[in-house]
Design a protein around this motif. Sequence first.
Motif, PDB file in Angstrom:
ATOM      1  N   CYS A  59       0.891  -1.169   0.000  1.00  0.00           N
ATOM      2  CA  CYS A  59       0.000   0.000   0.000  1.00  0.00           C
ATOM      3  C   CYS A  59       0.925   1.214   0.000  1.00  0.00           C
ATOM      4  N   THR A  60       1.403   1.575  -1.160  1.00  0.00           N
ATOM      5  CA  THR A  60       2.506   2.542  -1.263  1.00  0.00           C
ATOM      6  C   THR A  60       2.093   3.967  -0.923  1.00  0.00           C
ATOM      7  N   SER A  61       0.778   4.244  -0.815  1.00  0.00           N
ATOM      8  CA  SER A  61       0.317   5.579  -0.435  1.00  0.00           C
ATOM      9  C   SER A  61      -0.013   5.680   1.045  1.00  0.00           C
ATOM     10  N   LEU A  62       0.055   4.563   1.757  1.00  0.00           N
ATOM     11  CA  LEU A  62      -0.298   4.553   3.176  1.00  0.00           C
ATOM     12  C   LEU A  62       0.734   5.348   3.967  1.00  0.00           C
ATOM     13  N   ILE A  63       0.261   6.377   4.665  1.00  0.00           N
ATOM     14  CA  ILE A  63       1.158   7.287   5.365  1.00  0.00           C
ATOM     15  C   ILE A  63       1.250   6.959   6.848  1.00  0.00           C
ATOM     16  N   SER A  64       0.109   6.640   7.451  1.00  0.00           N
ATOM     17  CA  SER A  64       0.107   6.428   8.890  1.00  0.00           C
ATOM     18  C   SER A  64      -0.963   5.423   9.270  1.00  0.00           C
TER      19      SER A  64
END
Length: 389
Positions: free
Chosen positions: A236-241
């Motif tokens: 999930c390469t956009s998962l930030i936090s």
Amino acid sequence: MKNQLFLLVFILLPLVVSAEKVEIDGIFYNLNTDAQTAEVTYGSQAYVGDIVIPASITVDDVVYNVTSIGEEAFAYCSNLTSVNISNNVTNIGKGAFESCSSLTSINIPNSITTIEKKTFSGCHKLTFIDIPNSVTSIREKAFQDCFLLTSVNLPNSVTSIEDEAFTNCGLTSFTFGNSVTSIGRGVFDGCYHLTTIEIPDNWTTIGNGVFRNCGLISVNIPNNITEIGDNAFRTCTSLISINITNNVTRIGNEAFGNCRSLASIVIPNSTKKIGRYAFNCCFSLTNVYCYAEEVPVTDSHVFNDINSENATLHVPANSIETYKNAEQWRNFGNIVALTDPSGIESTTASQQPTIVERYTIDGKRINQPQRGLNIIKMSDGTIKKVVVK
């Protein structure tokens, strides 16, 4: 002996259901002459265009109720565009519409209770599906590779979703009913446009690979979750936090592997085991907040290929030395005490975090605030949602 064999055959003959195949108005049916029912089946040539499946047909002055669509009845009919199914149909067989690549419209009647394996797999142009409240189960790969299917609202009747049911769909939104208690492996794997998801409160496990390769930006994990399965959020390469709530006891193998934008993570005191490569290739990970006073058991390479020398591990003050001597944990460049109840140290005025990135609710990065809900990433790795008027 011959008389005995004849008697046996005579006794068995009435148990054999007579059936025949007929064509009515371009649709082929298998007839059950005893029950006077008909099943739609495949024909001698592919179905094309718009199809209407009637409630009944008449053959030799006998009325047959059309009650089912057989397995692969319309499979690989690449020029089939729409299907209208009567409410008499109570069963749609496995792969009934598999790889109908031009199918744009179909109704599922409210007499259907199960969407079978691969029923709509490969229906690349299917943009909308209305799942009626009679459906209780969505089987394996039911909607796999429906690239243009963007939104699904499940009714409360659905209790289970099986493996890879929505893999590689174009989903931008998905709403669970309140009855889903079972979800299979890789259900949303490859749903790159799915940026947000509301995980139901009644889930106890996030299964293996469920959200792998999704476009998720942030995730709220309900309090009832006790386990995050293998590969659950991998790539999930956009998962930030992500904030892992205080009932999770196990984080599976590669659960957050290759989450390249993940900047911070909170690990609760309840976590006892973290699997191999759990945070592998989380290149942006700068802050790990671990509440566990007893160092969680870790498999190999938990924090493999992260910039651990420049990352900070925040742990209970009385456990600092233990973490400094523990395999997998001692590689952090900074190991400091948790000093704030939220798990994030208090900052002075000169250290207040600043906005470093901003996104729309659908995951698009923006340079300036836009009206509506904005998701912002702060310099300390935290994520906030703000409403811009």
